[in-house]
Design an enzyme around this catalytic site. Structure first.
Site, PDB file in Angstrom:
ATOM      1  N   GLY A   1      13.130  11.295  -0.918  1.00  0.00           N
ATOM      2  CA  GLY A   1      13.867  12.262  -0.103  1.00  0.00           C
ATOM      3  C   GLY A   1      14.339  13.414  -0.959  1.00  0.00           C
ATOM      4  O   GLY A   1      14.355  13.316  -2.190  1.00  0.00           O
TER       5      GLY A   1
ATOM      6  N   CYS B   1      11.237   6.734  -5.523  1.00  0.00           N
ATOM      7  CA  CYS B   1      11.922   7.985  -5.874  1.00  0.00           C
ATOM      8  C   CYS B   1      13.384   7.965  -5.403  1.00  0.00           C
ATOM      9  O   CYS B   1      14.183   7.201  -5.930  1.00  0.00           O
ATOM     10  CB  CYS B   1      11.125   9.173  -5.318  1.00  0.00           C
ATOM     11  SG  CYS B   1      11.541  10.732  -6.118  1.00  0.00           S
ATOM     12  N   TYR B   2      13.749   8.745  -4.384  1.00  0.00           N
ATOM     13  CA  TYR B   2      15.145   8.705  -3.921  1.00  0.00           C
ATOM     14  C   TYR B   2      15.521   7.282  -3.485  1.00  0.00           C
ATOM     15  O   TYR B   2      16.650   6.830  -3.683  1.00  0.00           O
ATOM     16  CB  TYR B   2      15.352   9.679  -2.752  1.00  0.00           C
ATOM     17  CG  TYR B   2      16.769   9.667  -2.221  1.00  0.00           C
ATOM     18  CD1 TYR B   2      17.749  10.486  -2.772  1.00  0.00           C
ATOM     19  CD2 TYR B   2      17.136   8.799  -1.181  1.00  0.00           C
ATOM     20  CE1 TYR B   2      19.056  10.450  -2.310  1.00  0.00           C
ATOM     21  CE2 TYR B   2      18.435   8.762  -0.705  1.00  0.00           C
ATOM     22  CZ  TYR B   2      19.389   9.592  -1.275  1.00  0.00           C
ATOM     23  OH  TYR B   2      20.681   9.555  -0.810  1.00  0.00           O
TER      24      TYR B   2
ATOM     25  N   HIS C   1       5.287   8.289  -7.047  1.00  0.00           N
ATOM     26  CA  HIS C   1       4.932   8.077  -5.635  1.00  0.00           C
ATOM     27  C   HIS C   1       3.630   7.285  -5.508  1.00  0.00           C
ATOM     28  O   HIS C   1       2.552   7.866  -5.582  1.00  0.00           O
ATOM     29  CB  HIS C   1       4.810   9.432  -4.922  1.00  0.00           C
ATOM     30  CG  HIS C   1       6.134  10.082  -4.726  1.00  0.00           C
ATOM     31  ND1 HIS C   1       6.905   9.894  -3.607  1.00  0.00           N
ATOM     32  CD2 HIS C   1       6.860  10.881  -5.549  1.00  0.00           C
ATOM     33  CE1 HIS C   1       8.043  10.551  -3.727  1.00  0.00           C
ATOM     34  NE2 HIS C   1       8.039  11.159  -4.908  1.00  0.00           N
TER      35      HIS C   1
ATOM     36  N   GLU D   1       2.370   6.184  -2.901  1.00  0.00           N
ATOM     37  CA  GLU D   1       1.714   6.459  -1.615  1.00  0.00           C
ATOM     38  C   GLU D   1       0.759   7.649  -1.664  1.00  0.00           C
ATOM     39  O   GLU D   1      -0.062   7.824  -0.771  1.00  0.00           O
ATOM     40  CB  GLU D   1       2.770   6.674  -0.519  1.00  0.00           C
ATOM     41  CG  GLU D   1       3.592   7.959  -0.600  1.00  0.00           C
ATOM     42  CD  GLU D   1       4.802   7.874  -1.542  1.00  0.00           C
ATOM     43  OE1 GLU D   1       4.773   7.039  -2.464  1.00  0.00           O
ATOM     44  OE2 GLU D   1       5.752   8.660  -1.367  1.00  0.00           O
TER      45      GLU D   1
ATOM     46  N   ASP E   1      -5.202  11.666  23.881  1.00  0.00           N
ATOM     47  CA  ASP E   1      -3.979  10.869  24.029  1.00  0.00           C
ATOM     48  C   ASP E   1      -3.738  10.442  25.476  1.00  0.00           C
ATOM     49  O   ASP E   1      -3.477   9.271  25.747  1.00  0.00           O
ATOM     50  CB  ASP E   1      -2.767  11.651  23.510  1.00  0.00           C
ATOM     51  CG  ASP E   1      -3.012  12.213  22.125  1.00  0.00           C
ATOM     52  OD1 ASP E   1      -3.938  11.730  21.456  1.00  0.00           O
ATOM     53  OD2 ASP E   1      -2.292  13.140  21.722  1.00  0.00           O
TER      54      ASP E   1
ATOM     55  N   LYS F   1      -3.005   9.366  15.248  1.00  0.00           N
ATOM     56  CA  LYS F   1      -4.166   9.856  16.000  1.00  0.00           C
ATOM     57  C   LYS F   1      -5.439   9.032  15.734  1.00  0.00           C
ATOM     58  O   LYS F   1      -6.158   8.684  16.666  1.00  0.00           O
ATOM     59  CB  LYS F   1      -4.419  11.319  15.627  1.00  0.00           C
ATOM     60  CG  LYS F   1      -5.388  12.028  16.515  1.00  0.00           C
ATOM     61  CD  LYS F   1      -4.655  12.631  17.667  1.00  0.00           C
ATOM     62  CE  LYS F   1      -5.504  13.510  18.534  1.00  0.00           C
ATOM     63  NZ  LYS F   1      -4.704  14.075  19.635  1.00  0.00           N
TER      64      LYS F   1
END
Ligand code: XMP
Length: 509
Positions: free
Chosen positions: A51, A78-79, A165, A167, A223, A365
């Site tokens: 964050g 991280c944060y 990170h 990710e 959708d 999606k």
């Protein structure tokens, strides 16, 4: 499932993607989630996201620190690491040097989170704060040249904290670390598949709805079509879809939907021809925002009057996706965070006193597309490029007339045919034509012409937030241009838009 607590990182959706790629369900929640709510979710593990704040700032977001006592493994990123460290008695301070970008990660022991991780690998850093003192029981698990505590572990309590990170794809071993966390540490199973999701959602809709009727605004996009198919599989004819033909659709669009969804898949659809009220209200209007407002207003009126004809309807279904939901889960949580509704029908449920059902609200999606395939929707519907609610109205710059609509429809149809034939349709986020409000001089068969100009727009994008103009082959562009000028009456010049977003936008209006 894995619970992700969102401290406002730009990468929180990426964390969710990384977990789901392993067929493990995860849910993103704001830091103010209560302990009871956490327990009710039965997470096998918790990931605390990064964050923008500094943990030592007065109003920095914090979660309930008792979550570290629940006996659930936690990974702080991280944060999220800083929150874990300071909540458990360690300290965090502004680093001497801000670290942004690649760094070499040196791992001490290849176990737990680091099982099978190379001793030296590249990681991605983005931080201005660092760990000054570790809480009791924690050990340094990895370092970089700049950051001594690049990772810390409390092995007994299954608490892991990383400064980099994992990710983002730039962290070479990130995928492996996340896999280690969700399977080896948390003991998750690969049970999140669209097959199981479909089965479960069909049952859930049946239970929620009981014997009542459901209404759905069908646009023909992925959708709303997948939502329709899912609810149809659940309650059959108790679902009524309303498709509003606003006169701003592509060539034969309503007709194609009639064949695929109504005739072949037997979905209960009411087609409403509302071209007159839409085009009547738009006559002479050139301002893009005015066009949008008029279209939104008439849509509401038409939809509402049609929905009222369906006696005994209790529910309104919408194809809201997870990114819309996540966007509105603010890092600071609290009562102010609201869930966005689909802008085309937003406001309807309140006014019509319908209860909302959003069966896709936890899906991304690409998952919706897999689900559509699972439910038996045809390929061309599943892979449709996004088409804006106001349709061709915002692709005709200036006044909308039926003649200009016909010109644009013919150009658009031809463009898509060529793009599909060349194998580019799926690779492009959107490809379309824009009719400009100026004319140019040309020459055809020794005759002077004074006709319309169309601009072609083709972009690549992941989420429409940013987009790049597509580098289509010149040969393809040449063929499209030739065909348009030769086959579409009223056009004598074609230009290609080479602007990216930002600073331009995808649509011209
Ligand atoms: P822009 O032009 O803002 O578009 O870069 C981003 C994405 O949103 C779509 N778009 C709309 N969709 N109603 C919609 O339903 C609208 O008024 C609207 N305006 C833009 C656009 O097609 C692109 O996918």
């Amino acid at each position: 499932m894995i619970l992700i607590i969102d401290f406002g990182s730009q990468y929180n959706q990426l964390i969710a993607r990384r977990v789901r790629e392993h067929h493990v369900f995860c849910q993103i929640e704001a830091p103010n989630i209560s302990l009871d709510a956490i327990r009710a979710l039965h997470p096998k593990g918790i990931i605390l996201s990064g964050g923008p704040a500094s943990i030592y700032e007065k109003n920095s977001p914090k979660a309930d620190s008792t979550l570290f006592k629940l006996g659930i493994p936690v990974l702080g990123i991280c944060y999220g690491m800083h929150f874990m460290m300071s909540a458990l008695g360690g300290s965090v301070r502004g680093a001497d040097k801000r670290e942004y970008g690649f760094a070499e990660l040196l791992v001490r022991k290849q176990e737990g989170l680091f099982k099978g991780v190379e001793k030296k690998s590249t990681c991605w850093m983005s931080h201005g704060d660092s760990i000054e003192r570790l809480p009791a029981g924690f050990k340094i698990a990895a370092s970089t040249a700049n950051t001594k505590v690049a990772a810390a572990v409390h092995a007994g309590k299954q608490l892991f904290a990383v400064q980099y990170h994992p990710e983002v794809v730039h962290t070479q071993m990130g995928k492996k670390m996340i896999r280690n966390f969700i399977f080896d540490v948390c003991g998750c199973k690969r049970s999140w598949t669209m097959k199981s999701f479909a089965r479960q959602s069909i049952e859930e809709v049946r239970q929620t709805v009981g014997g009542q009727k459901v209404i759905l605004g069908l646009s023909g996009g992925v959708d709303s079509s997948v939502t329709a198919m899912l609810i149809h599989n659940s309650i059959g004819r108790k679902l009524t879809c309303i498709f509003v033909d606003n006169g701003l659709l592509r060539k034969n669009e309503a007709q194609k939907l009639k064949v695929t969804l109504k005739k072949h898949l037997n979905i209960n659809i009411r087609f409403v021809n509302a071209r007159k009220p839409f085009l009547g209200a738009l006559a002479g209007v050139t301002d893009p925002e005015k066009k949008r407002k008029i279209i939104g207003r008439i849509f509401m009126q038409v939809f509402e009057s049609e929905a009222r004809k369906i006696k005994g309807a209790e529910f309104l279904a919408q194809g809201t996706l997870y990114p819309d939901v996540i966007e509105s889960v603010s890092a600071f949580g609290g009562p102010t965070s609201v869930i966005k509704s689909h802008h085309n029908v937003g406001g309807l449920p309140k006014k019509m006193k319908l209860k909302l059902i959003e069966p896709l609200k936890f899906l991304f999606k690409d998952e919706v597309r897999v689900l559509g395939k699972e439910l038996g929707l045809p390929q061309d519907l599943i892979w449709r490029q996004p088409f804006p609610g106001p349709g061709l109205a915002i692709r005709i710059i200036g006044e909308i007339t039926s003649r200009r609509l016909t010109v644009l429809r013919n150009v658009d149809d031809l463009l898509l045919e060529e793009i599909k034939n060349a194998g580019y349709y799926k690779r492009l986020w959107q490809s379309f034509a824009v009719l400009l409000p100026i004319k140019s001089v040309g020459v055809m068969g020794d005759q002077r012409t004074y006709e319309n100009i169309v601009a072609l727009r083709a972009v690549t994008s992941k989420d429409a937030m940013t987009a790049d103009w597509a580098k289509l082959p010149h040969k393809l562009l040449g063929r499209i241009s030739n065909r348009i000028i030769n086959e579409v009456k009223g056009v004598n010049r074609v230009v290609y838009d080479i602007s990216s977003k930002p600073p331009s936008t995808i649509e011209w209006e």
